[in-house]
Design a protein around this motif. Structure first.
Motif, mmCIF file in Angstrom:
data_model
loop_
_atom_site.group_PDB
_atom_site.id
_atom_site.type_symbol
_atom_site.label_atom_id
_atom_site.label_comp_id
_atom_site.label_asym_id
_atom_site.label_seq_id
_atom_site.Cartn_x
_atom_site.Cartn_y
_atom_site.Cartn_z
ATOM 1 N N PHE A 20 67.660 -18.115 35.323
ATOM 2 C CA PHE A 20 68.269 -16.847 34.650
ATOM 3 C C PHE A 20 66.979 -16.215 34.235
ATOM 4 C CE2 PHE A 20 72.031 -19.484 34.634
ATOM 5 C CZ PHE A 20 72.858 -18.925 35.456
ATOM 6 N N ILE A 21 66.081 -16.803 33.266
ATOM 7 C CA ILE A 21 64.885 -16.281 32.617
ATOM 8 C C ILE A 21 64.041 -15.411 33.841
ATOM 9 C CG2 ILE A 21 63.009 -16.530 31.226
ATOM 10 C CD1 ILE A 21 64.573 -18.791 30.021
ATOM 11 N N ASP A 22 63.744 -16.243 34.802
ATOM 12 C CA ASP A 22 62.843 -15.430 35.704
ATOM 13 C C ASP A 22 63.378 -14.698 36.502
ATOM 14 O OD1 ASP A 22 60.603 -17.358 34.903
ATOM 15 O OD2 ASP A 22 60.188 -18.043 37.047
ATOM 16 N N VAL A 23 64.717 -14.594 36.927
ATOM 17 C CA VAL A 23 65.150 -13.764 37.999
ATOM 18 C C VAL A 23 65.443 -12.306 37.257
ATOM 19 C CG1 VAL A 23 67.101 -12.871 39.264
ATOM 20 C CG2 VAL A 23 66.058 -15.362 39.655
ATOM 21 N N ILE A 24 66.000 -12.450 36.011
ATOM 22 C CA ILE A 24 66.208 -11.345 35.255
ATOM 23 C C ILE A 24 64.973 -10.538 34.825
ATOM 24 C CG2 ILE A 24 67.513 -10.530 33.100
ATOM 25 C CD1 ILE A 24 69.352 -11.142 35.337
ATOM 26 N N GLY A 25 63.884 -11.567 34.352
ATOM 27 C CA GLY A 25 62.549 -10.883 33.990
ATOM 28 C C GLY A 25 61.708 -10.355 35.005
ATOM 29 N N TRP A 26 61.846 -10.964 36.211
ATOM 30 C CA TRP A 26 61.298 -10.455 37.417
ATOM 31 C C TRP A 26 61.983 -8.791 37.814
ATOM 32 C CZ3 TRP A 26 57.501 -11.341 41.401
ATOM 33 C CH2 TRP A 26 56.624 -12.368 41.180
ATOM 34 N N THR A 29 60.550 -6.439 35.371
ATOM 35 C CA THR A 29 59.001 -6.096 35.492
ATOM 36 C C THR A 29 58.754 -5.491 37.044
ATOM 37 O OG1 THR A 29 58.220 -7.634 34.148
ATOM 38 C CG2 THR A 29 56.899 -7.167 35.499
ATOM 39 N N ALA A 30 59.713 -6.101 38.002
ATOM 40 C CA ALA A 30 59.203 -5.605 39.402
ATOM 41 C C ALA A 30 60.617 -5.199 40.322
ATOM 42 C CB ALA A 30 58.707 -6.945 40.373
ATOM 43 N N GLY A 31 61.427 -4.929 39.683
ATOM 44 C CA GLY A 31 62.755 -4.536 40.206
ATOM 45 C C GLY A 31 63.340 -3.078 39.866
ATOM 46 N N ASN A 32 64.487 -2.977 39.669
ATOM 47 C CA ASN A 32 64.726 -1.602 38.970
ATOM 48 C C ASN A 32 64.717 -1.544 37.444
ATOM 49 O OD1 ASN A 32 66.845 -3.071 37.598
ATOM 50 N ND2 ASN A 32 68.479 -2.052 38.929
ATOM 51 N N GLY A 33 64.045 -2.410 36.806
ATOM 52 C CA GLY A 33 63.908 -2.310 35.441
ATOM 53 C C GLY A 33 64.929 -2.337 34.325
ATOM 54 N N GLU A 34 66.252 -2.541 35.065
ATOM 55 C CA GLU A 34 67.420 -2.516 34.234
ATOM 56 C C GLU A 34 68.099 -3.484 33.502
ATOM 57 O OE1 GLU A 34 69.776 -0.257 36.571
ATOM 58 O OE2 GLU A 34 68.708 1.446 36.801
ATOM 59 N N THR A 35 67.267 -4.677 33.521
ATOM 60 C CA THR A 35 68.080 -5.994 32.961
ATOM 61 C C THR A 35 66.844 -6.672 32.014
ATOM 62 O OG1 THR A 35 67.012 -7.322 34.916
ATOM 63 C CG2 THR A 35 69.077 -6.404 34.951
ATOM 64 N N GLU A 36 67.589 -7.092 31.110
ATOM 65 C CA GLU A 36 66.981 -7.885 29.890
ATOM 66 C C GLU A 36 67.691 -9.178 29.796
ATOM 67 O OE1 GLU A 36 64.824 -5.775 26.561
ATOM 68 O OE2 GLU A 36 66.732 -5.068 26.635
ATOM 69 N N LEU A 185 65.077 -7.164 47.018
ATOM 70 C CA LEU A 185 63.623 -6.912 46.797
ATOM 71 C C LEU A 185 62.858 -8.065 45.881
ATOM 72 C CD1 LEU A 185 61.187 -4.756 46.549
ATOM 73 C CD2 LEU A 185 62.383 -3.813 44.207
ATOM 74 N N ILE A 186 63.996 -8.276 44.916
ATOM 75 C CA ILE A 186 63.304 -9.475 43.810
ATOM 76 C C ILE A 186 63.199 -10.620 44.460
ATOM 77 C CG2 ILE A 186 63.831 -10.881 41.720
ATOM 78 C CD1 ILE A 186 62.844 -7.808 41.399
ATOM 79 N N LYS A 187 63.929 -11.239 45.367
ATOM 80 C CA LYS A 187 63.988 -12.311 46.408
ATOM 81 C C LYS A 187 62.599 -12.241 46.895
ATOM 82 C CE LYS A 187 68.616 -13.529 47.233
ATOM 83 N NZ LYS A 187 69.723 -13.577 48.343
ATOM 84 N N LYS A 188 62.340 -11.179 47.694
ATOM 85 C CA LYS A 188 61.099 -11.076 48.529
ATOM 86 C C LYS A 188 59.826 -11.131 47.378
ATOM 87 C CE LYS A 188 58.749 -8.288 51.796
ATOM 88 N NZ LYS A 188 58.681 -7.184 52.472
ATOM 89 N N LYS A 189 59.815 -10.516 46.556
ATOM 90 C CA LYS A 189 58.733 -10.338 45.641
ATOM 91 C C LYS A 189 58.537 -11.844 44.886
ATOM 92 C CE LYS A 189 58.103 -5.639 44.461
ATOM 93 N NZ LYS A 189 58.265 -4.529 43.300
ATOM 94 N N MET A 190 59.660 -12.522 44.840
ATOM 95 C CA MET A 190 59.480 -13.998 44.394
ATOM 96 C C MET A 190 59.358 -15.037 45.489
ATOM 97 S SD MET A 190 62.390 -14.079 41.435
ATOM 98 C CE MET A 190 61.880 -15.816 40.892
ATOM 99 N N GLY A 191 59.305 -14.697 46.697
ATOM 100 C CA GLY A 191 58.834 -15.481 47.873
ATOM 101 C C GLY A 191 59.980 -16.233 48.295
ATOM 102 N N PHE A 192 61.145 -15.742 48.012
ATOM 103 C CA PHE A 192 62.435 -16.406 48.611
ATOM 104 C C PHE A 192 62.945 -15.797 49.987
ATOM 105 C CE2 PHE A 192 62.367 -17.716 44.379
ATOM 106 C CZ PHE A 192 62.643 -19.182 44.507
#
Length: 192
Positions: A20-26, A29-36, A185-192
């Protein structure tokens, strides 16, 4: 900003919390920037399943439900006293409060147990750890219609059956908070 509250009980499984920390954090930083994501517990220092100590951002008494869009709950080990805090009234009350406000609740593995203990899964579909039949039987005895599937979505409640589902649950939570395109997009950037 869409804020996620990561609810931690002593004995929580660190891998299940970390997804949860990683996906929401990614996404921040690297997605739509709308989650914390923010952490929360009954006490300031919470011990994980294998005795790592995490200092949480908030205590349960400090939480204002309206400040958050979703609740994330990792599972934990009985051997590390997970249920002592996970079944605590303060813990289950916050789960009920999120549900009453129709907010997303995402859990992994035995994180389904405090949700069931809160009463919000009674008569509804859910799942939990599938490698030991006792766990699913316990959930069934708590009034849940246990489905033998990796991830079960019941209205706004996500349950899953073991750590292998952790990343998929975190991505599903992100999709519900944002959208499928952003999640891909986040899956791709994280390599999934």
């Amino acid at each position: 900003m869409k804020r996620v509250l990561l609810l931690l009980a002593d004995g929580f499984e660190i891998y299940e919390a970390s997804v949860f920390i990683d996906v929401i954090g990614w996404n921040l930083t690297a997605g739509n920037g709308e989650t914390e994501l923010f952490t929360c517990g009954i006490k300031k220092e919470t011990k994980s399943t294998f005795n790592q100590t995490l200092i949480v951002d908030f205590l349960l008494d400090e939480i204002k439900i309206d400040d958050f869009e979703a609740l994330a709950i990792p599972g934990g080990f009985e051997e590390y006293n997970f249920y002592a805090e996970a079944y605590n009234n303060k813990f289950t009350e916050i789960i009920k409060s999120f549900h009453e406000k129709e907010k997303i609740i995402a859990s992994i593995c035995t994180g389904a147990f405090p949700i069931a203990k809160s009463g919000i899964l009674e008569g509804k579909k859910g799942t939990t750890y599938n490698q030991n039949p006792v766990r699913q039987e316990t959930l069934r005895n708590m009034g849940v219609n246990v489905v033998n599937e990796p991830i079960v979505l019941e209205t706004n409640i996500i349950t899953s059956w073991n750590p292998s589902t952790a990343m998929d649950v975190a991505f599903l939570l992100l999709e519900k908070l944002t959208n499928k395109e952003n999640t891909n997009l986040i899956k791709k950037k994280m390599g999934f």
